[in-house]
Structures are given as structure tokens and as C-alpha cells.
Write an enzyme that holds these catalytic residues in place. Sequence first.
Site, PDB file in Angstrom:
ATOM      1  N   ARG A  63      24.624  -3.578 -22.551  1.00 27.10           N
ATOM      2  CA  ARG A  63      23.347  -3.960 -21.936  1.00 27.10           C
ATOM      3  C   ARG A  63      22.156  -3.304 -22.617  1.00 27.10           C
ATOM      4  O   ARG A  63      21.057  -3.844 -22.611  1.00 27.10           O
ATOM      5  CB  ARG A  63      23.378  -3.692 -20.431  1.00 27.10           C
ATOM      6  CG  ARG A  63      24.317  -4.679 -19.703  1.00 27.10           C
ATOM      7  CD  ARG A  63      24.596  -4.280 -18.266  1.00 27.10           C
ATOM      8  NE  ARG A  63      25.264  -3.001 -18.148  1.00 27.10           N
ATOM      9  CZ  ARG A  63      26.579  -2.810 -18.258  1.00 27.10           C
ATOM     10  NH1 ARG A  63      27.371  -3.833 -18.486  1.00 27.10           N
ATOM     11  NH2 ARG A  63      27.097  -1.611 -18.139  1.00 27.10           N
ATOM     12  N   GLU A 100      32.620   8.396 -16.326  1.00 27.95           N
ATOM     13  CA  GLU A 100      33.068   8.595 -14.956  1.00 27.95           C
ATOM     14  C   GLU A 100      34.401   7.897 -14.697  1.00 27.95           C
ATOM     15  O   GLU A 100      35.035   8.132 -13.685  1.00 27.95           O
ATOM     16  CB  GLU A 100      31.998   8.163 -13.939  1.00 27.95           C
ATOM     17  CG  GLU A 100      31.573   6.736 -14.017  1.00 27.95           C
ATOM     18  CD  GLU A 100      30.357   6.500 -14.907  1.00 27.95           C
ATOM     19  OE1 GLU A 100      29.509   5.704 -14.521  1.00 27.95           O
ATOM     20  OE2 GLU A 100      30.271   7.077 -16.002  1.00 27.95           O
TER      21      GLU A 100
END
Length: 182
Positions: A63, A100
Site C-alpha cells: 500500500r 506483529e
Amino acid sequence: MIFDEFSIKKLVRPVPDFPKPGVVFRDITPLFQSPRAMRMVADSLIQRYVETEFSHIGALDARGFIIGSILAYELNKPLVLFRKQGKLPAQVLSQGYSTEYGEAFLEVHADSLCEGDSVLLVDDLIATGGTLLAAAQLVRRMNARVHEVAAVIDLPELGGSRKLQEAGIAAYTLSAFALNER
């Protein structure tokens, strides 16, 4: 166009338990579907950097490519792509990092930057900071420096902005979300 954080934040879709249970993914694709919101994001970042001295835009997969390409065009700067492992065809430098969700690798063409270059790194969000720190390490390995990191969203509770600051890298974001914010 005046930046309206509320308008931007309401277009960011929370996706609970993606890509694994317990994670709330912040999906900015609805923002990309709004010409007004996309212009607001682009104009705000262009305004911040139009008179700033740096030599390249570094866009992070995937993105960050969208925002980074707009900035590179509008600011008349070369665009450097930082890709996920195995996507670049020429000689690359590779850097491992933790996310994460687990472990990953980021790559850049080895001839993308030269000594003395200064790079604005651009991504959609700052979470744990792993991807951006890996990109910064790659920039430094090419004897260039990071001017700043820019993103649409910060997730401050995940500590990425703090890690960037501790590494001596300035970060600028247009909005922030608490982990439990909807």
C-alpha cells in the site's frame, strides 16, 4: 483542501482477527476508493514535503506503493521500491524483521541509492515498526540516510513510532488509532 482526520479515519475499515486472532487490521482500501479522501491524504503529504530537501521517495510494499508513487510524481523525486522477498528481478539487498504476525524479509535493488542520498520512506501505517526499520537498515546499507518516515496511520500502542524515534528516525502520520478504537 483542508485535512480532516475524522473523514479519513471513518474510511479506515477495522478487520478483527486478521491475519490472525487478536489482531485488528486497519484496512485503508476504502480510503483509496474515495477520490476526495485520497486527494486529502496526498495533498497533506505533498504540502508537508514540497519544500523539503531529500532526494528519493522510498515506498514500502504494497500500500505504500500507492501513496509513494503519488508523492514521487508530485514532488518530482525518484521512486525506490522496498518489496517483500522474492519480488525484485535484479541484485537485491535483503533485511529480515519481525512483524506483529511473525518473521519476514524486505528487499530493495542494490543499486537504488548512493552515498549521500536522503530518503522519505512512505507506508500506509506504522504498527510495530518492523518493516520501516528494515527499510531504514537497507537505506543505511547503501550509505544513504532516512530523512523521515511518513504514513497515513499510526498505531502507537504497538510501539513502532517509539522504536523509530529510538533509532533516530523522525516519523510523521496523518492519524492515529487506539487498538480498541472502531
